[in-house]
Design a protein around this motif. Structure first.
Motif, PDB file in Angstrom:
ATOM      1  N   LEU A  32      40.660  15.446 -28.528  1.00 20.00           N
ATOM      2  CA  LEU A  32      39.681  14.372 -28.723  1.00 20.00           C
ATOM      3  C   LEU A  32      40.392  13.046 -28.989  1.00 20.00           C
ATOM      4  O   LEU A  32      39.919  11.991 -28.566  1.00 20.00           O
ATOM      5  N   ASP A  33      41.546  13.109 -29.655  1.00 22.67           N
ATOM      6  CA  ASP A  33      42.325  11.885 -29.886  1.00 22.67           C
ATOM      7  C   ASP A  33      42.758  11.262 -28.565  1.00 22.67           C
ATOM      8  O   ASP A  33      42.763  10.027 -28.416  1.00 22.67           O
ATOM      9  N   THR A  79      26.391   9.770 -32.896  1.00 18.80           N
ATOM     10  CA  THR A  79      27.793   9.743 -32.495  1.00 18.80           C
ATOM     11  C   THR A  79      27.958   8.687 -31.416  1.00 18.80           C
ATOM     12  O   THR A  79      26.982   8.240 -30.819  1.00 18.80           O
ATOM     13  N   LYS A  80      29.178   8.294 -31.179  1.00 16.92           N
ATOM     14  CA  LYS A  80      29.454   7.390 -30.067  1.00 16.92           C
ATOM     15  C   LYS A  80      29.226   8.162 -28.765  1.00 16.92           C
ATOM     16  O   LYS A  80      30.021   9.024 -28.402  1.00 16.92           O
ATOM     17  N   ASN A  81      28.138   7.883 -28.084  1.00 15.70           N
ATOM     18  CA  ASN A  81      27.823   8.621 -26.858  1.00 15.70           C
ATOM     19  C   ASN A  81      27.681   7.705 -25.650  1.00 15.70           C
ATOM     20  O   ASN A  81      27.250   8.136 -24.591  1.00 15.70           O
ATOM     21  N   TRP A 122      30.884  12.011 -24.479  1.00 12.74           N
ATOM     22  CA  TRP A 122      29.867  11.108 -23.938  1.00 12.74           C
ATOM     23  C   TRP A 122      28.754  11.906 -23.258  1.00 12.74           C
ATOM     24  O   TRP A 122      28.949  13.041 -22.842  1.00 12.74           O
ATOM     25  N   ILE A 141      33.040   3.606 -26.808  1.00 10.99           N
ATOM     26  CA  ILE A 141      33.418   3.224 -28.168  1.00 10.99           C
ATOM     27  C   ILE A 141      32.812   1.884 -28.576  1.00 10.99           C
ATOM     28  O   ILE A 141      32.409   1.697 -29.720  1.00 10.99           O
ATOM     29  N   VAL A 166      41.189  11.578 -25.669  1.00  6.76           N
ATOM     30  CA  VAL A 166      39.995  11.019 -25.040  1.00  6.76           C
ATOM     31  C   VAL A 166      39.672   9.646 -25.625  1.00  6.76           C
ATOM     32  O   VAL A 166      39.394   8.682 -24.902  1.00  6.76           O
ATOM     33  N   MET A 167      39.737   9.551 -26.962  1.00  6.34           N
ATOM     34  CA  MET A 167      39.448   8.277 -27.606  1.00  6.34           C
ATOM     35  C   MET A 167      40.516   7.240 -27.264  1.00  6.34           C
ATOM     36  O   MET A 167      40.229   6.057 -27.134  1.00  6.34           O
ATOM     37  N   GLU A 208      39.792   5.635 -24.044  1.00  7.99           N
ATOM     38  CA  GLU A 208      38.688   4.681 -24.158  1.00  7.99           C
ATOM     39  C   GLU A 208      39.176   3.326 -24.661  1.00  7.99           C
ATOM     40  O   GLU A 208      38.650   2.292 -24.272  1.00  7.99           O
ATOM     41  N   THR A 209      40.168   3.338 -25.543  1.00  8.05           N
ATOM     42  CA  THR A 209      40.652   2.086 -26.120  1.00  8.05           C
ATOM     43  C   THR A 209      41.780   1.465 -25.298  1.00  8.05           C
ATOM     44  O   THR A 209      42.130   0.308 -25.508  1.00  8.05           O
TER      45      THR A 209
END
Length: 231
Positions: free
Chosen positions: A193-194, A132-134, A23, A137, A196-197, A200-201
């Protein structure tokens, strides 16, 4: 640090970014030559080193990336994403044009942040990279400018490393390289990164489960009420 980490077995690319990858939390007002100023417009700012697009898997669509010499000298250049490229009128190519980022022209008041000598708001666009998603999400990408990390030195940096295998397998080796540079350097908790994502979810999933529970409870109460009346 980047040079030594890039030579580790299994490392495909390594790059620096400002804290909060992927982000871009820092935003600045801006203006484009030839366009009237618009109140409230902001552009996200990312401070990066070379090979940032390759490390994060972002395609270079047009133009070029920064050279190592340009980064070391703190050249006032910028990569922009597709959303930022749309800020220019149709038919006008952003490449080779300047954009004034207001924060770059201001004296830094935060004593924890060091800035390069010479104050100038203008940066030259040399490349356009993919969106990118910045902004989280769930939100669409916002216009972003990627600048050489040597323009500002905040208290924290994020180190991104792309590996050929399990990324967690090289964490200790990366940590040792950082400690070899400075034994007193504080190294934060690593994460993929997985992960981090996933964080977010996680909150949206929690709210969805919570609202589903209340909806089911409301439906059950309504069914009991209707049954009682009919009885």
């Amino acid at each position: 640090l980047l040079d030594s980490i890039s030579r580790l077995p299994g490392v495909q690319a390594a790059s620096l970014g400002n804290a909060g990858l992927p982000w871009t939390g820092w935003r600045s007002s801006f203006s484009i030559n030839g366009q009237p100023p618009t109140e409230g417009r902001k552009i996200a700012i990312a401070l990066i080193s070379a090979r940032y697009p390759q490390t994060l898997g972002i395609p270079l669509l047009r133009g070029r990336e920064f050279t190592e010499a340009e980064i070391e000298n703190g050249q006032r250049l910028a990569l922009i994403n597709q959303s930022a490229a749309r800020l220019w009128p149709p038919g006008q190519d952003p490449l080779g044009r300047s954009i004034d980022i207001d924060d770059l022209g201001r004296t830094m008041t935060n004593p924890k942040v060091l800035s390069a000598p010479g104050i100038a708001a203008s940066v030259l666009v040399v490349g356009i990279i993919g969106d990118t998603k910045n902004n989280g999400i769930a939100e669409p990408p916002v216009p972003a400018a990627y600048l050489p990390y040597t323009l500002y030195a905040p208290p924290e940096r994020d180190l991104a490393v792309r590996t050929a295998g399990d990324p967690l397998a090289i964490v200790n080796a990366v940590r040792l390289k950082a400690r070899a540079l400075d034994k007193d350097l504080a190294v934060g908790k690593p994460g993929t990164l997985d992960e981090v994502m996933g964080q977010e979810t996680q909150q949206p999933r929690f709210f969805m489960a919570l609202f589903s529970t209340f909806a089911a409870l409301g439906l059950a109460l309504a069914a009991i009420g209707i049954y009682s009346v009919i009885s």
